[in-house]
Design a protein around this motif. Structure first.
Motif, PDB file in Angstrom:
ATOM      1  N   LEU A   1       0.816  -1.218   0.000  1.00  0.00           N
ATOM      2  CA  LEU A   1       0.000   0.000   0.000  1.00  0.00           C
ATOM      3  C   LEU A   1       0.847   1.265   0.000  1.00  0.00           C
ATOM      4  O   LEU A   1       0.300   2.378   0.030  1.00  0.00           O
ATOM      5  CB  LEU A   1      -0.917   0.008   1.224  1.00  0.00           C
ATOM      6  N   GLY A   2       2.170   1.093   0.006  1.00  0.00           N
ATOM      7  CA  GLY A   2       3.053   2.257   0.014  1.00  0.00           C
ATOM      8  C   GLY A   2       3.101   2.944   1.355  1.00  0.00           C
ATOM      9  O   GLY A   2       3.301   4.167   1.423  1.00  0.00           O
ATOM     10  N   LEU A   3       2.933   2.186   2.439  1.00  0.00           N
ATOM     11  CA  LEU A   3       2.900   2.754   3.783  1.00  0.00           C
ATOM     12  C   LEU A   3       4.070   2.243   4.610  1.00  0.00           C
ATOM     13  O   LEU A   3       4.701   1.229   4.280  1.00  0.00           O
ATOM     14  CB  LEU A   3       1.583   2.382   4.480  1.00  0.00           C
TER      15      LEU A   3
ATOM     16  N   TYR B   1      -6.203  -7.343  -0.639  1.00  0.00           N
ATOM     17  CA  TYR B   1      -5.982  -8.231   0.511  1.00  0.00           C
ATOM     18  C   TYR B   1      -5.326  -7.455   1.652  1.00  0.00           C
ATOM     19  O   TYR B   1      -5.739  -7.566   2.819  1.00  0.00           O
ATOM     20  CB  TYR B   1      -5.105  -9.412   0.099  1.00  0.00           C
ATOM     21  N   ALA B   2      -4.289  -6.667   1.330  1.00  0.00           N
ATOM     22  CA  ALA B   2      -3.600  -5.888   2.356  1.00  0.00           C
ATOM     23  C   ALA B   2      -4.558  -4.903   3.021  1.00  0.00           C
ATOM     24  O   ALA B   2      -4.544  -4.728   4.249  1.00  0.00           O
ATOM     25  CB  ALA B   2      -2.416  -5.146   1.738  1.00  0.00           C
ATOM     26  N   PHE B   3      -5.409  -4.264   2.221  1.00  0.00           N
ATOM     27  CA  PHE B   3      -6.365  -3.296   2.766  1.00  0.00           C
ATOM     28  C   PHE B   3      -7.347  -3.970   3.725  1.00  0.00           C
ATOM     29  O   PHE B   3      -7.595  -3.477   4.832  1.00  0.00           O
ATOM     30  CB  PHE B   3      -7.114  -2.620   1.611  1.00  0.00           C
TER      31      PHE B   3
ATOM     32  N   VAL C   1      -4.076   3.437   6.607  1.00  0.00           N
ATOM     33  CA  VAL C   1      -4.305   2.366   5.632  1.00  0.00           C
ATOM     34  C   VAL C   1      -5.474   2.734   4.726  1.00  0.00           C
ATOM     35  O   VAL C   1      -5.411   2.583   3.491  1.00  0.00           O
ATOM     36  CB  VAL C   1      -4.570   1.030   6.353  1.00  0.00           C
ATOM     37  N   VAL C   2      -6.555   3.220   5.325  1.00  0.00           N
ATOM     38  CA  VAL C   2      -7.728   3.608   4.538  1.00  0.00           C
ATOM     39  C   VAL C   2      -7.368   4.741   3.577  1.00  0.00           C
ATOM     40  O   VAL C   2      -7.749   4.729   2.391  1.00  0.00           O
ATOM     41  CB  VAL C   2      -8.877   4.037   5.472  1.00  0.00           C
ATOM     42  N   SER C   3      -6.619   5.715   4.072  1.00  0.00           N
ATOM     43  CA  SER C   3      -6.228   6.850   3.233  1.00  0.00           C
ATOM     44  C   SER C   3      -5.346   6.391   2.077  1.00  0.00           C
ATOM     45  O   SER C   3      -5.518   6.829   0.929  1.00  0.00           O
ATOM     46  CB  SER C   3      -5.492   7.889   4.081  1.00  0.00           C
TER      47      SER C   3
ATOM     48  N   LEU D   1     -12.298 -10.095  -0.207  1.00  0.00           N
ATOM     49  CA  LEU D   1     -11.536 -11.330  -0.359  1.00  0.00           C
ATOM     50  C   LEU D   1     -11.505 -12.152   0.933  1.00  0.00           C
ATOM     51  O   LEU D   1     -11.477 -13.383   0.886  1.00  0.00           O
ATOM     52  CB  LEU D   1     -10.094 -11.007  -0.779  1.00  0.00           C
ATOM     53  N   LEU D   2     -11.477 -11.487   2.059  1.00  0.00           N
ATOM     54  CA  LEU D   2     -11.308 -12.161   3.349  1.00  0.00           C
ATOM     55  C   LEU D   2     -12.643 -12.441   4.021  1.00  0.00           C
ATOM     56  O   LEU D   2     -13.594 -11.655   3.901  1.00  0.00           O
ATOM     57  CB  LEU D   2     -10.446 -11.316   4.291  1.00  0.00           C
TER      58      LEU D   2
END
Length: 612
Positions: free
Chosen positions: A57-59, A96-98, A68-70, A141-142
């Motif tokens: 996510l580039g974080l 998936y990461a989100f 994460v949401v942003s 996905l989850l």
């Protein structure tokens, strides 16, 4: 020839002088090694580490849920504007990461313990939507619909509970679990079954990963210091008695089946013996014949073929000195054979085999620990018990102990038949069992028999008063014990291993009279105690003198009873002095008594009394 020599010499000098060599050849090896090292650091080493979900996510690591949401919304807005359109594979990783990092439970487990048990979804969905547009990938996905099946479970532990309960004289099995784990939810029923099977032999407890400090204590450590569970969740850790540190606990790394876990605890942690299964072909040959003459045989008949529960194995361990244990899988086609052989009607059932010739005892019903423990306590001795070091005190056949009638009893008796295991010994053991039954009035004496007209009461009274015990000795395996009581020229017919050319085995019957002096303690000289070790110096001495008489009469039951009663009459009515074990008088009485014929035993006791 003259011009060639200087050229050859110059070539030799050049080889010896590195400065004169080509620079490429000189630095080739270092350059190659440097290139390989750089390739390893820039390509191989990074590829060995998986990209974290934060990097996708580039974080930065451990970014907050809001961050994460942003971050995801920024990527999504680009896709909506037609910029940086991801492939289906990249979108699956990002999505998936989100989803994982915006779920509090999943994010906590991932951040602290590296738990990511749904990671396989990425590869599964990638294969399913390979070559398709990312918009076709279904979301979410989850599966994040967790039901904490352990919420109402018993045995939840906190750090405070651990220090107050674990580390004492009990074994503990602790499960580390997460309320956000589907594997833990699926394992909950198995855990309840495990706790039930371990009840009474080991304690069980559960720790939720929210107890971060406690859960980290149960986990392993990566080189970075992060705690992790090598085999994922649930993670099982066993603490042996008096253990409460990571240096002594044991992690389970096997299959998460009930049978595998319970067997691991019972065998590896508790050290309980396994109870093996036998077939109808191997039961007699491999179990009954090889489990020893001195032990009762306990046979479990099971319908399921399941492994013995730890509680049964614990009881089997407690009574291993008295009995041997076996399992048999019940088959309906073999039911008639088991009925004819052991009188077993159905399973589950427990069969107790005692002395040769004694009818088996059969108990039908489920194998509960308390019920089985009661059965073992009632049947730990053979019908005619064997005189052994572990049973001598309990039977009252030990000069260092007391009578079964109580510590105040002055005289008591043990009737023993000794011999090598044989048909003749079995007959004599049956004779003693019959004698005891007659004396206990289990079998009424035949008053029509001429010997029964003068049926003696001394032996019967002594037996009912617990002053008379019947036992047997294995003359082969207990040869030292046997020779101690039967030190005669023909003792080898009874004691020790069979020798070439020996006649048939000859079992021998003898009686030991134990006698204590009520004033023995007052007669001992008073010694000044020099240290704590001297205080107990005189405690390991015989409390009673021993006189032995051997029976050489017939195997007629009433003759045996008459002989026993005569010995008891003389032993009770004639006061003999108390002698220490090392006293020469004891050795004289003892040697004379061992050589005595049945009628002579009375004379020896009379002589002792007269000499007083």
């Amino acid at each position: 020839m003259a011009t060639g020599a200087p050229a050859a010499e110059a070539s030799t000098v050049a080889r010896r002088n590195p400065v004169s060599q080509s620079p490429i050849r000189l630095y080739a090896v270092p350059v190659v090694l440097f290139t390989l090292g750089l390739f390893f650091q820039l390509v191989v080493l990074p590829s060995s580490f998986t990209t974290s979900h934060y990097e996708v996510l580039g974080l930065v690591e451990s970014a907050s849920v809001d961050e994460v949401v942003s971050g995801y919304e920024k990527l999504s807005s680009k896709w909506s504007a037609g910029l940086d359109i991801p492939t289906a594979a990249n979108f699956i990783k990002i999505r998936y990461a989100f989803e994982l990092l915006t779920n509090p439970l999943l994010k906590r487990d991932y951040d602290i313990f590296g738990v990511d048990e749904q990671l396989h979804i990425i590869e599964t969905v990638k294969k399913q939507y390979d070559g398709k547009q990312f918009a076709q990938v279904p979301i979410p996905l989850l599966n994040v619909s967790f039901s904490d099946s352990m919420e109402k479970a018993e045995g939840k532990l906190t750090s405070e509970d651990f220090f107050s309960s674990v580390g004492k004289n009990e074994t503990w099995l602790i499960q580390a679990y997460s309320a956000g784990s589907h594997r833990c939810a699926n394992f909950s029923k198995a855990w309840k079954r495990i706790s039930s099977l371990l009840d009474g032999v080991a304690n069980t407890g559960i720790v939720e990963l929210g107890e971060v400090e406690f859960a980290s204590f149960l986990a392993e450590r990566r080189s970075t210091g992060q705690p992790f569970f090598r085999h994922g969740l649930p993670a099982l850790v066993a603490f042996s008695p008096n253990c409460r540190s990571s240096r002594c606990y044991t992690r389970y790394d096997g299959d998460l089946s009930v049978d595998a876990i319970v067997d691991w605890i019972a065998t590896s942690i508790l050290g309980l013996p396994r109870i093996l299964y036998y077939s109808r072909e191997t039961l007699v040959q491999n179990f009954i014949a090889k489990s020893g003459q001195h032990k009762n045989k306990i046979i479990f008949f099971s319908k399921t073929g399941e492994r013995a529960a730890p509680s049964l194995r614990q009881t089997a361990k407690d009574y291993s000195a008295y009995a041997a244990f076996a399992f048999v899988l019940w088959k309906e086609e073999e039911s008639s054979m088991w009925w004819n052989m052991l009188e077993v009607e159905s399973a589950p059932a427990i069969v107790v085999l005692k002395d040769p010739g004694v009818k088996p005892m059969v108990y039908h019903g489920s194998f509960h620990r308390s019920w089985f423990a009661n059965i073992m306590e009632e049947n730990k001795h053979q019908d005619l018990p064997q005189l052994r070091s572990i049973t001598s005190m309990e039977l009252g056949c030990d000069a260092m102990g007391h009578s079964r009638a109580g510590n105040s009893t002055l005289a008591w008796y043990c009737v023993v038949v000794a011999g090598r295991p044989s048909f003749q010994l079995n007959i004599m053991r049956e004779t003693l069992r019959s004698v005891r039954k007659i004396l206990m009035n289990d079998t009424e004496p035949d008053f029509a028999h001429e010997n029964a007209l003068q049926f003696p009461l001394s032996a019967a009274n002594a037996l009912k008063e617990s002053r008379l015990t019947f036992a047997w000795l294995d003359g082969e395996t207990q040869s030292k014990y046997c020779f101690f009581y039967l030190y005669l020229e023909n003792s080898y017919e009874t004691c020790g291993p069979r020798r070439h050319g020996d006649p048939i085995d000859v079992p021998k019957l003898f009686i030991v009279r134990y006698r204590r002096n009520s004033t023995e303690n007052s007669l001992k000289p008073t010694k000044k105690v020099k240290s704590i070790w001297n205080r107990f110096e005189d405690e390991d001495v015989n409390l009673a003198s021993q006189l032995v008489a051997r029976y050489n009469g017939s195997d007629n039951l009433y003759e045996v009873i008459k002989w026993i009663s005569q010995i008891i009459d003389d032993g009770d009515n004639r006061n003999l002095p108390y002698f220490d074990e090392d006293d020469t008088m004891v050795r004289r009485h003892y040697a004379a008594a061992m050589q005595a014929e049945p009628a002579d035993a009375r004379q020896i006791l009379s002589t002792d009394s007269d000499s007083e």
